[in-house]
Design a protein around this motif. Structure first.
Motif, PDB file in Angstrom:
ATOM      1  N   TRP B  98      15.719  22.734  28.996  1.00 32.63           N
ATOM      2  CA  TRP B  98      14.567  23.549  29.370  1.00 32.63           C
ATOM      3  C   TRP B  98      14.779  24.972  28.859  1.00 32.63           C
ATOM      4  O   TRP B  98      14.233  25.348  27.818  1.00 32.63           O
ATOM      5  N   VAL B  99      15.560  25.741  29.574  1.00 32.67           N
ATOM      6  CA  VAL B  99      15.839  27.096  29.100  1.00 32.67           C
ATOM      7  C   VAL B  99      17.361  27.293  29.104  1.00 32.67           C
ATOM      8  O   VAL B  99      17.891  28.033  29.942  1.00 32.67           O
ATOM      9  N   PRO B 100      18.032  26.636  28.192  1.00 27.67           N
ATOM     10  CA  PRO B 100      19.497  26.715  28.217  1.00 27.67           C
ATOM     11  C   PRO B 100      20.016  28.154  28.113  1.00 27.67           C
ATOM     12  O   PRO B 100      21.071  28.463  28.664  1.00 27.67           O
ATOM     13  N   ALA B 101      19.240  29.018  27.454  1.00 27.12           N
ATOM     14  CA  ALA B 101      19.715  30.401  27.296  1.00 27.12           C
ATOM     15  C   ALA B 101      19.911  31.081  28.649  1.00 27.12           C
ATOM     16  O   ALA B 101      20.715  31.997  28.781  1.00 27.12           O
ATOM     17  N   LEU B 102      19.167  30.634  29.651  1.00 23.81           N
ATOM     18  CA  LEU B 102      19.312  31.226  30.980  1.00 23.81           C
ATOM     19  C   LEU B 102      20.007  30.271  31.941  1.00 23.81           C
ATOM     20  O   LEU B 102      20.055  30.518  33.144  1.00 23.81           O
ATOM     21  N   GLY B 103      20.527  29.188  31.402  1.00 27.37           N
ATOM     22  CA  GLY B 103      21.261  28.257  32.248  1.00 27.37           C
ATOM     23  C   GLY B 103      20.369  27.298  33.012  1.00 27.37           C
ATOM     24  O   GLY B 103      20.847  26.542  33.851  1.00 27.37           O
ATOM     25  N   VAL B 104      19.052  27.330  32.746  1.00 25.21           N
ATOM     26  CA  VAL B 104      18.153  26.423  33.454  1.00 25.21           C
ATOM     27  C   VAL B 104      18.012  25.145  32.639  1.00 25.21           C
ATOM     28  O   VAL B 104      17.473  25.165  31.538  1.00 25.21           O
ATOM     29  N   LEU B 166      19.948  26.089  39.227  1.00 25.18           N
ATOM     30  CA  LEU B 166      18.735  26.874  38.992  1.00 25.18           C
ATOM     31  C   LEU B 166      17.507  25.964  39.026  1.00 25.18           C
ATOM     32  O   LEU B 166      16.442  26.359  39.502  1.00 25.18           O
ATOM     33  N   VAL B 215      23.071  32.654  41.162  1.00 31.04           N
ATOM     34  CA  VAL B 215      23.393  33.262  39.867  1.00 31.04           C
ATOM     35  C   VAL B 215      24.833  33.773  39.880  1.00 31.04           C
ATOM     36  O   VAL B 215      25.604  33.540  38.940  1.00 31.04           O
ATOM     37  N   GLN B 219      27.693  32.360  37.502  1.00 28.70           N
ATOM     38  CA  GLN B 219      28.403  33.239  36.570  1.00 28.70           C
ATOM     39  C   GLN B 219      29.905  33.167  36.800  1.00 28.70           C
ATOM     40  O   GLN B 219      30.692  33.191  35.854  1.00 28.70           O
ATOM     41  N   PHE B 224      26.061  26.226  35.491  1.00 28.73           N
ATOM     42  CA  PHE B 224      25.084  26.136  36.569  1.00 28.73           C
ATOM     43  C   PHE B 224      24.900  24.691  37.029  1.00 28.73           C
ATOM     44  O   PHE B 224      23.988  24.400  37.785  1.00 28.73           O
TER      45      PHE B 224
END
Lengths: 162, 826, 516
Positions: B98-104, B166, B215, B219, B224
């Motif tokens: 989905w949004v790997p850049a934000l860990g989702v 997430l 988060v 981190q 995640f």
């Protein structure tokens, strides 16, 4: 402006210099690249000519000398200036890159036409259009209000007389 | 959304497998049975059902609820099909990007515990939809209701299946949103709106704490994915803080004290919603998260003390409050609060035994509480009241309903031979092995007391709903006057009651489900079996104590109720919520009144002071004036400068408008002279013309303005304005000197002079700059001019229209203009 | 020769000139839609190219930097430009659909196009003075647009807007003058290099002064007062496009200039403090209001705080979050204002105490509002969530605990004020009949509207005045854009991240401009 408010001397003088000033504005526009002048100053001077007409003869007079919507000048000025910029692309240049055309005309001899002149004409049109718009709008309002004030006074006068 | 091929991994032990789920590792991809890849599809199915319900709602009437029920039904069937494998310890996983850049990541995982939760969410969910179809009469907005309810069911399903924390949070918040809409479904009722808001604010506020915590945790762990985090639990201060934040989120969601006030309020929702959200699903989300994380983090930081204290306190507060309720639904709501506290204690303690017992209690509670809520709905629907003082004789009239209620209630009270009893026995057993010293003893005491309260309020519920009471009064129907409900209306509750009875007598079939749920949470668990008869042990003794105390409490119910009413009010959670909302509102109003006072001069002063102070103070502190300053190049400059300054001052103090205009013109002409002296005739010419035109224009305008300025009296505030103005002048002048002195390289304008003629073909550098070097600026400026012209036409057009719109004569316009003028001059 | 980068400026300008000259409203509409669509196409194509090949610099007039003006298309500028132009297009369609907006005076379309050109130029220019001109172009059009319709309250609040923005412009041209005095150049890339040689005290103060100046345009604390006072009174389409774009241009200029010109004087603490105050004071203002447009106006301020927060961290993650946040805010905030306009068209008011029950009478508006509001409040799975998530991750990674906490706290207050609108306007009993004269018609001064529609709303008591389809579709389209931002969060965030990297690294930008 009511005819009785007009000053004959002023009227005549303004009529005499009006075209001269317009010519001067054109001269300033055309020679601007090499001497003091340019589209902006030229447009202002042209505008000043109409201001004189306005002072002498009011908004009607201005409208008679420039019988079109001043917005036409504004719009076409912006379009012309912008199109000059786009035109450079046709010649393979970047936006607004200047281009020269050297022509050998029979009577006038060598003519160097630069695209920057077209751009400057756009500037000229917008500035002149602005002044005309101002005269038409503000002058109109001021006149209406003056007339209204005059009518009020007249009304008060007739009311008090009998 | 780009989909990575979904995959499935199974581990023989059923413990946490650190699935190598990073993209780009082809080795990690295993073969996938087509039926197993449905996790994402099933969640989406709920969304699709919601869309269908919105579109077809008006046409389907009540049937829209049955259509929506197909989504949880399909999920239940699929889960049942997966059960054998999952109960063998093989988890079904699926992953989409989905949004790997934000860990989702859309990572789903069905393990033993998730299976138990799916049984609650989708199994009970299916029954709820069937029940709701009987509960509601046809009404125009049922499609919207069904859509929201099925969207909620889908969110809850996603929540228990999500492995990415997430993603879990996404579903967590979706349940908050959908429950807001569901609680407020009867939106014309003020209490429903207020309750919806309260639920939203409390769970939403907790949700934000949760987000911060998740988060931080992610981190610290570097991932995640929950399964990966738990496989190698991180530590440190950040993690300890994160855990407190996570718990805060979970406590608000699961209505733990002191955040429990929203749950009783949420009873404003239609009963099917309460039966579903507030018994089996949403309130369990917090418990679910605590259960997931406890085995890994119970020893870290404040986790265990916090969970045990809050859970035990909630159990007591909920039970205590339930004893006083007269509305059957509210009674159940407080009972739910109490039971949630119980579950938090069990599942949050992080010990294998209690975890196992907690899993059993989750299941038991889901069944009996949903059944009891449904019963309340039936009573409300048939008798038009839920007030136990108004109900009487229902036990004789609605015998079947009474029987199933007694079964479900007995399970809640923890009576043998029902599943609730087995779960509670397991719980006592587990708690007795906590070995936490005095704290542990206190927890056991609290749980026993809480169970006694549970016994008492259950008895109160059953008595209140079904007993024949001589003093029953009120507008509700009682006894024989109550019409019998349709069988479809009672069946869902009957099924759940039957389930709790059968599994009580024969718990063996549940052993794998509960055992594997416990193992999925805590791999160290060696699952014991569920027994109805544990033998004579301490747990049984505690059960006996519970029942004895509970019976006493029930018999003394009137005295307790009176005492509670008279007792000095404890600080109530409801009051705390109201006070904080009111406080924030008051603060907001005050701040806004101060900040946004509507006065343009104030705004300007603040802005100018900001401009002055923020850059000015560091500049004044760190820079010193350059040396070798000359005052002027030519004396003429000084003379002109003095004239300009004088004219500027005169503009400011002039009392007549015309004089001010002339002085302003003089400033402009002075600047033009400076241009000439500096050697820029072109600029000077333009400046002269602009000034002249400006003066002329001003004169036009002045004709319709008063001769003098409106405000001429000298006020103290003027002195401060003079000071500010002077400071700005000094700042700009000083800054200009410093900036000019800081120059190390020559200006680019030198290039203009060099290249104007040879490259641009013009001798007038100013003009070449305007039409060539910086023609784009000029293009912009003439656009501004055109806009100015258009703007004047537009404004004047307005004035003219307004004049015409008046009484018809231009003179009628004047009073209005006066007002505007004063506005402008102030 | 690069055509794509200048086109988003030039096309709207030509269109504006034509519209000024043209009398026919129909012709103006065609020209305006064509110009904006063309600009959007060009910007999109430019973005696609830059995404693959890196930043592009166009030397206008063929004069290389630092002599001439350069237009620079990098990821940051083009990403925001594409989002902005999509928003501009949606609002334009909405304005055509809404009776009275472009009929009020013959000048809506030319002004709107000038505004568009100004916004595009502000994003694209690589020259400080040209930036000033671009902002002037944008603002001059906005001065007229905000008073379009000319009700007295509008002219009065327009006065606040004009005066404060004129002050800001004066300060801006002064700062640019000071930078020129210190460096001898107004080209941003050139100035970036030359500023290194300027003494620290002067350079830092220049940076802070520039920050404060653009801060007025961006409406950060304590410079935002003009915004909530002036925005709500303008016609809806105007407020919507202002809300979406103008402050964001301010934020963009802050990000651009602080990142490019003053990389060594990171005013981190100052920016973070201002960011926190902006968020809190803005959202408090929103809570205290009882009118849809006023609530939304205060939210503009509050959300600016989030963007500045991301900048203040001066990390790639923080800047990426800020850029993503801007890209998400532009369509969302605009869409919410458009819904407010739909409500106003239907009921004649945007005051919450006169609204109610719209979920039954205007379900489309309700659905569109819900999607936008949830996104604004940062709830998943909508675009605002990813913006918030990115910022929270960046804040926590940078150990900026306080500001991250504040941002989370503010987001629950945001949700609170959104539920206030929802519960006030869409839930509850329907209040009084639609007000007798719809505001839009008032603004239009259109005799036709007051004569026709206002007399008796069709469909009996309680029915709303019809909301033109085109308005609903335009709003839906914009909400669609916000949903797209959520679905495509990964590529958009990646672009933001790369843009942030380019911004902090500077070399790609400097090379593109100075080594053409």
């Amino acid at each position: 402006m009511r005819p009785e408010d007009r000053s004959l001397i002023l009227d005549t003088c303004v009529r005499a210099v009006f075209h001269t000033i317009l010519l001067l504005s054109l001269y300033l526009l055309l020679s601007g690249h090499n001497q003091p002048g340019g589209g902006f100053v030229g447009g202002l001077v042209a505008g000043a000519a109409f201001v004189l007409r306005y002072v002498a003869g009011g908004a009607d007079e201005v409208h008679r000398m420039a019988p079109f919507r001043p917005q036409l000048l504004l719009g076409s000025g912006v379009v012309l200036a912008a199109l000059t910029g786009v035109g450079s692309w046709l010649a393979g240049g970047e936006l607004l890159e200047h281009g020269k055309i050297d022509l050998h005309l029979p009577v006038l001899g060598d003519v160097h036409a630069s695209s920057t002149l077209a751009f400057d004409i756009g500037v000229f049109l917008v500035v002149a259009g602005l002044v005309l718009t101002l005269l038409e709008s503000l002058g109109d309002v001021a006149e209406t209000e003056e007339q209204a004030a005059a009518e009020r006074e007249a009304g008060a006068g007739t009311g008090a007389a009998p | 959304m780009p989909h990575a091929p979904p995959r499935c991994r199974a581990t023989p032990t059923g413990g946490y497998h650190v699935a190598a789920l990073r993209p780009g590792r082809p080795g990690a991809r295993g073969p996938l049975h087509p039926l197993e890849a449905l996790l994402l599809v099933l969640v989406s199915l709920h969304a699709a059902a919601a869309v269908v319900a919105l579109a077809l709602g008006p046409r389907l009437g009540r049937r829209v609820l049955l259509v929506c029920g197909l989504a949880p039904l399909a999920t239940s069937i699929w889960a049942a099909a997966q059960a054998p494998g999952v109960l063998d310890g093989a988890a079904v996983t699926q992953r989409a990007s989905w949004v790997p850049a934000l860990g989702v990541e859309a990572t789903f995982r069905l393990d033993g515990f998730a299976l138990l939760m799916v049984a609650l969410v989708s199994g009970i969910g299916t029954l709820i939809f069937a029940y709701a179809a009987a509960y509601f009469s046809d009404q125009p907005h049922l499609g919207r209701f069904a859509a929201t309810l099925v969207a909620f069911a889908g969110s809850m399903l996603g929540l228990v299946l999500a492995d990415n924390i997430l993603l879990l949070f996404v579903f967590w918040e979706l349940t908050s949103i959908t429950s807001y809409l569901l609680i407020g479904f009867e939106d014309t009722k003020g209490p429903a709106r207020a309750a919806a808001l309260q639920a939203m604010l409390i769970t939403g506020g907790g949700g934000l704490a949760l987000l911060g915590g998740l988060v931080l945790l992610g981190q610290a762990a570097g991932t995640f994915e929950l399964s990966e985090i738990l496989a190698a639990t991180p530590g440190g201060t950040a993690v300890e803080v994160a855990l407190v934040l996570v718990l805060l989120g979970a406590f608000t969601k699961s209505a733990q004290a002191p955040f429990h006030s929203w749950l009783p309020g949420a009873m404003a929702a239609p009963t099917p919603v309460s039966a579903y959200l507030h018994s089996a699903t949403m309130v369990k989300a917090g418990v679910y998260l605590i259960a997931r994380m406890a085995p890994g983090f119970a020893e870290t930081g404040l986790w265990r003390p916090l969970v045990l204290t809050v859970g035990a306190a909630t159990m007591l507060v909920g039970g205590y409050r339930a004893l006083r309720q007269r509305d059957l639904k509210l009674l159940l709501a407080y009972g739910t609060v109490s039971q949630l506290g119980f579950m938090v204690v069990l599942l949050g303690a992080g010990r294998p035994d209690t975890t196992f017992a907690g899993a059993a209690l989750l299941l038991a509670h889901g069944a009996f509480k949903a059944a009891l809520f449904m019963v309340v709905g039936v009573i409300d629907h048939q008798a038009h009241t839920r007030d136990l003082r108004e109900l009487s004789g229902l036990g004789r009239r609605l015998r079947g309903l009474a029987v199933l209620s007694v079964v479900a209630g007995a399970s809640m009270a923890g009576l043998p031979p029902l599943f609730g009893f087995i779960a509670k026995e397991a719980a006592f057993e587990g708690l007795l092995h906590l070995e936490l010293g005095t704290g542990g003893t206190l927890v056991i005491a609290a749980v026993v007391a809480g169970s006694a309260l549970t016994f008492a309020y259950t008895a109160r519920f059953l008595w209140g709903a079904f007993a024949t009471k001589p003093a029953a009064t009120g507008e509700g129907l009682t006894g024989p006057a109550v019409p019998r409900p349709a069988w479809t209306f009672v069946t869902p509750a009957a099924l759940l009651a039957a389930l709790t009875a059968v599994t009580g007598l024969l718990p063996a079939p549940l052993n794998p489900l509960v055992g594997q749920a416990g193992v999925a949470l805590d791999p160290t668990l060696d699952p014991p079996n569920l027994y109805l008869w544990h033998g004579l042990n301490t747990a049984l003794l505690l059960s006996a104590v519970t029942m004895a105390v509970g019976t006493t409490l029930f018999l003394l119910r009137d005295r307790i109720e009176r005492w509670q009413a008279g007792a000095p009010g404890l600080p109530s959670a409801e009051g705390g919520y109201n006070a904080s909302v009111a406080g924030v509102m008051r603060l907001a109003t005050r701040v806004t009144a101060v900040v946004q006072n509507g006065s343009l001069p104030t705004y300007l002063t603040v802005i100018i002071l900001t401009i002055l102070i923020l850059p000015g103070v560091p500049l004044a502190a760190r820079a010193s004036l350059p040396e070798g300053l000359v005052w002027w190049d030519r004396p003429l400059q000084a003379g002109v400068a003095v004239l300009v300054v004088v004219a500027a001052l005169a503009t400011a103090v002039a009392r007549r408008r015309f004089a001010a205009v002339l002085f302003l013109g003089a400033v402009g002409y002075g600047v033009a002279v400076l241009f000439v002296v500096q050697g820029a005739p072109d600029l000077a010419l333009t400046q002269f013309l602009v000034e002249t035109l400006a003066v002329v224009l001003f004169v036009f305008v002045l004709r319709s303005l008063p001769e003098r300025f409106h405000h001429v009296r000298w006020l103290p505030v003027d002195a401060s304005r003079v000071a500010v103005s002077a400071a700005v002048g000094v700042f700009v002048a000083g800054f200009a000197l410093l900036a000019a002195a800081a120059r190390t390289e020559p200006s680019v304008s030198a290039a203009y002079l060099e290249q104007s003629l040879p490259e641009a073909g013009g001798r007038n550098v100013v003009n070449v700059i305007l039409v060539d070097f910086r023609a784009l600026d000029t293009l912009g400026e003439i656009t501004v001019l055109a806009v100015a012209a258009v703007g004047i036409v537009s404004l004047v057009g307005i004035r003219r229209r307004r004049g015409q719109a008046g009484t018809g004569t231009p003179s009628a316009v004047h009073p209005g203009h006066e007002g505007e003028r004063e506005e402008a001059t102030r | 020769m690069n055509v794509l980068v200048p086109l988003p400026i030039v096309l709207p300008l030509i269109g504006a000139g034509l519209c000024i000259a043209l009398r026919s409203l129909a012709a103006q509409r065609v020209v305006a839609v064509a110009a904006v669509t063309g600009a959007l196409g060009a910007a999109g194509a430019a973005l696609a190219g830059v995404e693959r090949h890196g930043p592009v610099a166009v030397a206008v007039g063929g004069w290389p930097a630092p002599r001439g003006i350069v237009l620079v298309g990098d990821l940051l500028a083009l990403l925001l430009l594409v989002v902005s132009l999509a928003t501009v297009l949606a609002v334009l369609v909405y304005a055509v659909g809404q009776r009275g907006t472009d009929e009020a005076s013959g000048f809506f379309h030319p002004l709107y196009l000038v505004l568009t050109a100004g916004v595009a130029a502000s994003f694209l220019t690589g020259d400080l003075f040209n930036l000033f001109v671009a902002i002037e172009v944008m603002l001059s059009a906005s001065y007229v647009l905000i008073t379009l319709g000319g009700r007295r309250s509008q002219v009065r609040s327009g006065m606040t807007y004009v005066v404060i923005n004129l002050l800001a412009s004066t300060v801006l041209v002064t700062v640019i003058g000071l930078i020129y005095a210190a460096t001898g150049t107004v080209n941003m890339a050139d100035a970036a290099l030359r500023l290194d040689a300027v003494p620290d005290a002067v350079r830092t103060s220049l940076g802070v002064l520039l920050l404060v100046t653009f801060g007025i345009k961006a409406a950060i604390f304590p410079l935002f007062f003009w915004l909530p006072d002036s925005y709500p009174t303008a016609p809806t389409a105007v407020t919507a496009v202002f809300a979406g774009l103008l402050t964001k241009v301010g934020v963009y200029t802050i990000i651009r200039t602080q990142g490019l010109l003053f990389p060594h004087d990171r005013a981190s603490t100052l920016i973070l403090v201002l960011a926190g105050l902006t968020m809190v004071v803005g959202v408090f203002g929103a809570i205290a209001q009882d009118d849809i447009k006023r609530i939304l106006s205060f939210h503009i301020v509050s959300q600016i705080g989030y963007m500045i927060f991301g900048l203040g961290l001066f990390t790639v993650a923080g800047l990426a979050g800020a850029i993503f946040f801007v890209a998400h805010q532009i369509p969302v905030k605009t869409a919410l204002f458009l819904v407010g306009g739909m409500v106003e068209t239907g009921t004649g008011t945007s005051a919450l105490n006169r609204l109610g029950g719209l979920i039954r009478t205007a379900p489309a508006a309700a659905a569109l509002f819900l999607l936008g509001a949830l996104s604004l409040a940062g709830l998943p799975p909508f675009s605002g969530f990813f913006g918030k998530l990115a910022l929270v991750q960046a804040g926590l990674a940078a150990e900026a605990w306080v500001i991250t906490g504040v941002s989370l706290f503010v987001s629950i207050l945001t949700l609170f004020s959104m539920t206030k609108i929802w519960a006030g306007a869409f839930w509850g009993e329907q209040r009084a009949e639609p007000a007798p004269a719809p505001r839009t018609a008032d603004a239009a001064g259109a005799v036709a509207t007051t004569g026709g529609a206002a007399a008796a709303p069709e469909g009996g008591p309680g029915a709303l005045r019809p909301i033109p389809r085109l308005m609903t579709w335009a709003t839906a389209g914009l909400v669609g854009v916000t949903l797209f931002v959520a679905v495509a969060a990964q590529p958009i965030y990646e672009l933001s991240e790369r843009a942030a990297g380019e911004l902090l690294d500077r070399t790609a930008y400097l090379e593109a401009v100075l080594e053409q």
